[in-house]
Each structure stands twice: as C-alpha cells, then as structure tokens.
Design a protein around this motif. Structure first.
Motif, mmCIF file in Angstrom:
data_model
loop_
_atom_site.group_PDB
_atom_site.id
_atom_site.type_symbol
_atom_site.label_atom_id
_atom_site.label_comp_id
_atom_site.label_asym_id
_atom_site.label_seq_id
_atom_site.Cartn_x
_atom_site.Cartn_y
_atom_site.Cartn_z
ATOM 1 N N LEU A 38 0.929 -1.116 0.099
ATOM 2 C CA LEU A 38 -0.041 -0.190 0.112
ATOM 3 C C LEU A 38 0.823 1.354 -0.140
ATOM 4 N N LEU A 39 0.475 2.164 -0.809
ATOM 5 C CA LEU A 39 1.109 3.460 -0.771
ATOM 6 C C LEU A 39 0.005 4.496 -0.660
ATOM 7 N N THR A 40 0.383 5.609 -0.054
ATOM 8 C CA THR A 40 -0.782 6.663 -0.020
ATOM 9 C C THR A 40 -0.265 7.915 -0.473
ATOM 10 N N SER A 41 -0.762 8.864 -0.938
ATOM 11 C CA SER A 41 -0.315 10.142 -1.020
ATOM 12 C C SER A 41 -0.363 11.196 -0.173
ATOM 13 N N TYR A 51 2.925 13.743 -3.204
ATOM 14 C CA TYR A 51 4.058 12.594 -3.482
ATOM 15 C C TYR A 51 3.411 11.429 -2.762
ATOM 16 N N TRP A 52 3.805 10.398 -3.012
ATOM 17 C CA TRP A 52 3.509 8.808 -2.759
ATOM 18 C C TRP A 52 4.418 8.390 -1.725
ATOM 19 N N GLU A 53 3.973 7.828 -0.697
ATOM 20 C CA GLU A 53 4.959 7.418 0.338
ATOM 21 C C GLU A 53 4.172 5.994 0.986
ATOM 22 N N THR A 137 10.898 7.087 0.089
ATOM 23 C CA THR A 137 10.158 5.711 -0.316
ATOM 24 C C THR A 137 10.893 5.077 -1.495
ATOM 25 N N ILE A 138 11.752 5.757 -2.078
ATOM 26 C CA ILE A 138 12.643 4.813 -3.131
ATOM 27 C C ILE A 138 13.441 3.786 -2.701
#
Length: 157
Positions: A38-41, A51-53, A137-138
């Motif tokens: 799961l990613l959230t903005s 940005y997504w994290e 996140t990368i």
C-alpha cells in the motif's frame, strides 16, 4: 525539493532526527508469498503534498514504533493493525526536517480503509505506477526489488 540519505554516525551540528514510524502494509498471496503493498499520497497542505509514500507518522513521547503505527494508521486510514514486524531503518535529510524512518511490515489489519486526510491510496507492485514517489520511499522499493528478485526500474521519475 531534494533529500539525501544519511549513512554513518552523526556529525557535530547535524540536526537531531525526528523519529517516524512507517507502516509497510503488504498483502499476501494464498501461498503466503508477499504481493501488493500500500502507498498513500501526502495530503494537501503538507510538505511534499501529492507525493506517494508508505503511511505513518511521528512517534509521540513514550511510544514504541508499533504503538505509533497503530495510532497513526487508525487516524489516517481508519484501520487497526495487528502485529508489526521491524524491517529496516533509514535517516533522510529533507530541507524541512531530518527524519529517522522505522519501517515495519504489517500483514494483518481490520476495518475498512477510510482516507481520513483526503489522501489517495493505491495497492502497488514493482514497478510502481503512482507518481511522484517521495524520496524516502525509493529505498523501500529497492529493498522490495532485492527481496523479490525484481530487475529494472522500481518507479517512474
């Protein structure tokens, strides 16, 4: 905005990092193998909005990482997590703050997802389609790639 990954011991004059609990929610296949995550903005009004994290937040005084994750994911997503599994740590230097990110994998939760901060959510696999991706996140995507034997770009710039 740029950010850098910090390695090695702190130097005199370095900013003290803010401790942050990060939940890496992972769905499992019937076989038990890890699948989508799961990613959230980031919500409007916050640094790096859009940005997504991976979701999470700051530890409050006296909280463990698990306690902070449980509180933050309830506040942000409306879910209650079960166990969390310590995975990785990373210090990131952002222009606005230095943060120590405590990544915990989470496989069990209850409740329906509610985006309580008007953020978006996406179940992702590698390579991640959501963009832009928050610099912190990368490395997580790279850790997933290493664990899963994934070769190629983990996200789009």
């Amino acid at each position: 905005m740029s950010a850098s990954i910090v390695t090695g011991p702190a130097q005199p004059g370095d900013r003290v990092p803010v401790e942050v609990a990060v939940g890496v929610l992972v769905r499992r296949e019937a076989s038990g193998q890890e699948a989508a995550f799961l990613l959230t903005s980031r919500p409007q009004g916050k640094v790096y909005a859009g940005y997504w994290e991976f979701p999470g937040g700051k530890l409050e005084a006296g909280e463990t990482v698990h306690q902070a994750l449980r509180r933050e994911l309830q506040e942000e997503l409306g879910i209650t997590i079960g166990e969390s599994h310590p995975w990785q740590q990373l210090v990131m230097d952002y222009p606005h703050a230095r943060v120590r990110l405590h990544f915990h994998k989470v496989f069990d939760w209850t409740g329906e997802f509610e985006m309580r901060e008007r953020q978006s959510m996406a179940w992702e696999t590698l390579p991640v389609a959501s963009q832009p991706v928050l610099p912190g996140t990368i490395p997580v995507l790279q850790w997933f790639a290493a664990e899963r034997g994934f070769v190629g770009p983990t996200h789009r710039d």
